[in-house]
Design a protein around this motif. Structure first.
Motif, PDB file in Angstrom:
ATOM      1  N   LEU A 160       0.848  -1.184   0.000  1.00  0.00           N
ATOM      2  CA  LEU A 160       0.000   0.000   0.000  1.00  0.00           C
ATOM      3  C   LEU A 160       0.888   1.239   0.000  1.00  0.00           C
ATOM      4  CD1 LEU A 160      -2.617  -1.037   2.740  1.00  0.00           C
ATOM      5  CD2 LEU A 160      -2.609  -1.588   0.299  1.00  0.00           C
ATOM      6  N   PRO A 217     -14.528   3.578   2.207  1.00  0.00           N
ATOM      7  CA  PRO A 217     -13.680   2.379   2.288  1.00  0.00           C
ATOM      8  C   PRO A 217     -14.411   1.091   1.950  1.00  0.00           C
ATOM      9  CG  PRO A 217     -14.171   3.224   4.486  1.00  0.00           C
ATOM     10  CD  PRO A 217     -14.628   4.274   3.514  1.00  0.00           C
ATOM     11  N   LEU A 255      -5.863   4.518  -6.901  1.00  0.00           N
ATOM     12  CA  LEU A 255      -6.920   5.422  -6.464  1.00  0.00           C
ATOM     13  C   LEU A 255      -6.596   6.821  -7.010  1.00  0.00           C
ATOM     14  CD1 LEU A 255      -7.466   4.272  -2.756  1.00  0.00           C
ATOM     15  CD2 LEU A 255      -8.409   3.302  -4.855  1.00  0.00           C
ATOM     16  N   LEU A 313      -9.004   0.033   5.642  1.00  0.00           N
ATOM     17  CA  LEU A 313      -8.846  -1.154   4.792  1.00  0.00           C
ATOM     18  C   LEU A 313      -7.842  -2.155   5.352  1.00  0.00           C
ATOM     19  CD1 LEU A 313      -8.678   0.566   1.274  1.00  0.00           C
ATOM     20  CD2 LEU A 313     -10.658  -0.492   2.373  1.00  0.00           C
ATOM     21  N   TRP A 344      -4.691   4.275   5.105  1.00  0.00           N
ATOM     22  CA  TRP A 344      -5.216   2.949   4.771  1.00  0.00           C
ATOM     23  C   TRP A 344      -5.871   2.251   5.958  1.00  0.00           C
ATOM     24  CZ3 TRP A 344      -5.215   2.611  -0.249  1.00  0.00           C
ATOM     25  CH2 TRP A 344      -4.186   3.194  -1.005  1.00  0.00           C
ATOM     26  N   GLN A 363     -10.357   5.910  -0.055  1.00  0.00           N
ATOM     27  CA  GLN A 363     -10.103   4.918   0.994  1.00  0.00           C
ATOM     28  C   GLN A 363     -10.517   5.416   2.367  1.00  0.00           C
ATOM     29  OE1 GLN A 363      -7.926   7.006  -0.312  1.00  0.00           O
ATOM     30  NE2 GLN A 363      -5.845   6.704   0.423  1.00  0.00           N
ATOM     31  N   HIS A 399       0.919   5.393   0.039  1.00  0.00           N
ATOM     32  CA  HIS A 399       0.069   6.539   0.397  1.00  0.00           C
ATOM     33  C   HIS A 399       0.345   7.758  -0.477  1.00  0.00           C
ATOM     34  CE1 HIS A 399       3.267   8.911   2.297  1.00  0.00           C
ATOM     35  NE2 HIS A 399       3.735   7.778   2.797  1.00  0.00           N
ATOM     36  N   TYR A 446     -11.925  -3.495  -4.966  1.00  0.00           N
ATOM     37  CA  TYR A 446     -10.573  -4.045  -4.984  1.00  0.00           C
ATOM     38  C   TYR A 446     -10.602  -5.567  -4.917  1.00  0.00           C
ATOM     39  CZ  TYR A 446      -5.782  -5.185  -4.123  1.00  0.00           C
ATOM     40  OH  TYR A 446      -4.546  -5.747  -4.255  1.00  0.00           O
ATOM     41  N   HIS A 495      -2.272   5.490  -4.001  1.00  0.00           N
ATOM     42  CA  HIS A 495      -3.127   6.681  -3.991  1.00  0.00           C
ATOM     43  C   HIS A 495      -2.280   7.928  -4.185  1.00  0.00           C
ATOM     44  CE1 HIS A 495      -5.190   9.966  -1.519  1.00  0.00           C
ATOM     45  NE2 HIS A 495      -5.985   9.791  -2.558  1.00  0.00           N
ATOM     46  N   VAL A 523     -14.445   0.860  -1.822  1.00  0.00           N
ATOM     47  CA  VAL A 523     -13.094   0.589  -2.325  1.00  0.00           C
ATOM     48  C   VAL A 523     -12.724  -0.872  -2.090  1.00  0.00           C
ATOM     49  CG1 VAL A 523     -10.641   1.090  -2.030  1.00  0.00           C
ATOM     50  CG2 VAL A 523     -12.311   2.968  -2.093  1.00  0.00           C
ATOM     51  N   LEU A 524     -13.018  -1.377  -0.893  1.00  0.00           N
ATOM     52  CA  LEU A 524     -12.706  -2.765  -0.582  1.00  0.00           C
ATOM     53  C   LEU A 524     -13.456  -3.714  -1.511  1.00  0.00           C
ATOM     54  CD1 LEU A 524     -11.284  -4.776   1.350  1.00  0.00           C
ATOM     55  CD2 LEU A 524     -13.355  -4.690   2.766  1.00  0.00           C
TER      56      LEU A 524
END
Length: 300
Positions: free
Chosen positions: A38, A276, A135, A52, A49, A272, A40, A283, A108, A279-280
């Motif tokens: 991940l 969230p 993102l 998530l 994050w 996110q 940022h 994803y 992101h 997004v989850l």
């Protein structure tokens, strides 16, 4: 069902550190399974994050760091910050953790640019990327609508603007780029500000903003990599983001063959944080599709 928040105080207690080129970097690891990195954005940190984090850790070895100059990591004043070095940092973290298999990436904003560089390195044989989801971020310099504070930081008086930047300025900036119904609470703004201000971070905001001209210089390299179409890609984008919303996704469809995109209605620049659960869902659907499409032996 809403996802569980990880309070910043608890998040910080879970961090670990390693040294990258003489600088201390804070990082987080959780879960097991295929590695998921991940990355940022600017000007915040990996706490972005936190909604998530636990759901993703149920299915992945989730890895994140506060990049050099961000969050709780070192913020040296006498340093020229560079997106290419941040990509080096991500690779150094994976090496530190002895991760050797192909890595999934979820990025992101500023992190999108780092992910684009890692994608280019994948095609050069210098990195193994299994998939990448972007993102909201400036994937194309021509569609990136620079916020006023970013323009000021890029100006000759940027160092003064950075040092004068405070929690109220952050609140004003976020109110413009979040969705109208999903703006952060006062408590969340306090936490975002804590991460930006840590280690006297406002002293280097004018240096970190150098990523904008760096994106322009590296555009062709990164767009070429996205057009290769061998690594599965998806964009999950907050539609009403004035910086990189629906207009960026339109450009993505013009440039990237077989473009896979999801637009989140009424969501701004931080999906996110703002949405969230959505997004989850999008994803995980993307990852499930990759598994179904791949030869079984590749995931044994």
């Amino acid at each position: 069902m809403p996802l569980t928040e990880i309070p910043l105080s608890a998040w910080r207690k879970r961090s670990q550190s390693f040294v990258f080129r003489g600088r201390t970097i804070r990082y987080w690891v959780a879960g097991q399974g295929e590695p998921l990195l991940l990355i940022h954005g600017f000007p915040t940190a990996s706490w972005d994050w936190h909604y998530l984090w636990q759901p993703l850790a149920q299915r992945n070895l989730v890895i994140a760091c506060d990049m050099l100059g961000f969050g709780d990591s070192a913020k040296p004043l006498d340093h020229g910050y560079c997106l290419l070095e941040q990509a080096d940092l991500q690779q150094a973290l994976l090496e530190h953790l002895c991760v050797q298999q192909p890595v999934h990436v979820l990025a992101h904003d500023y992190g999108d640019s780092v992910a684009q560089e890692l994608l280019a390195r994948h095609y050069e044989g210098r990195f193994q990327m299994a998939s990448c989801v972007f993102l909201n971020g400036g994937l194309f310099p021509e569609t990136h609508r620079t916020a006023l504070v970013q323009k000021l930081l890029l100006s000759p008086v940027g160092w003064m603007i950075g040092r004068a930047f405070g929690r109220n300025a952050l609140s004003d900036s976020f109110s413009q780029i979040f969705g109208p119904g999903t703006r952060p609470s006062e408590s969340a703004l306090d936490d975002f500000w804590s991460l930006i201000n840590c280690n006297e971070g406002t002293r280097i905001l004018h240096k970190l903003i150098a990523y904008i001209p760096q994106r322009r210089r590296l555009r062709e390299r990164w767009v070429d990599a996205m057009q290769r179409c061998e690594v599965p890609l998806r964009v999950i984008d907050g539609e009403v983001d004035p910086i990189s919303g629906a207009h960026m996704v339109e450009r993505y469809h013009q440039l990237v063959p077989h473009a896979d995109t999801v637009l989140l209605a009424n969501i701004g620049h931080y999906p996110q944080i703002e949405a969230p659960v959505q997004v989850l869902k999008h994803y995980q659907a993307f990852r499930d599709r990759i598994v179904l499409a791949a030869p079984r032996a590749a995931y044994s």
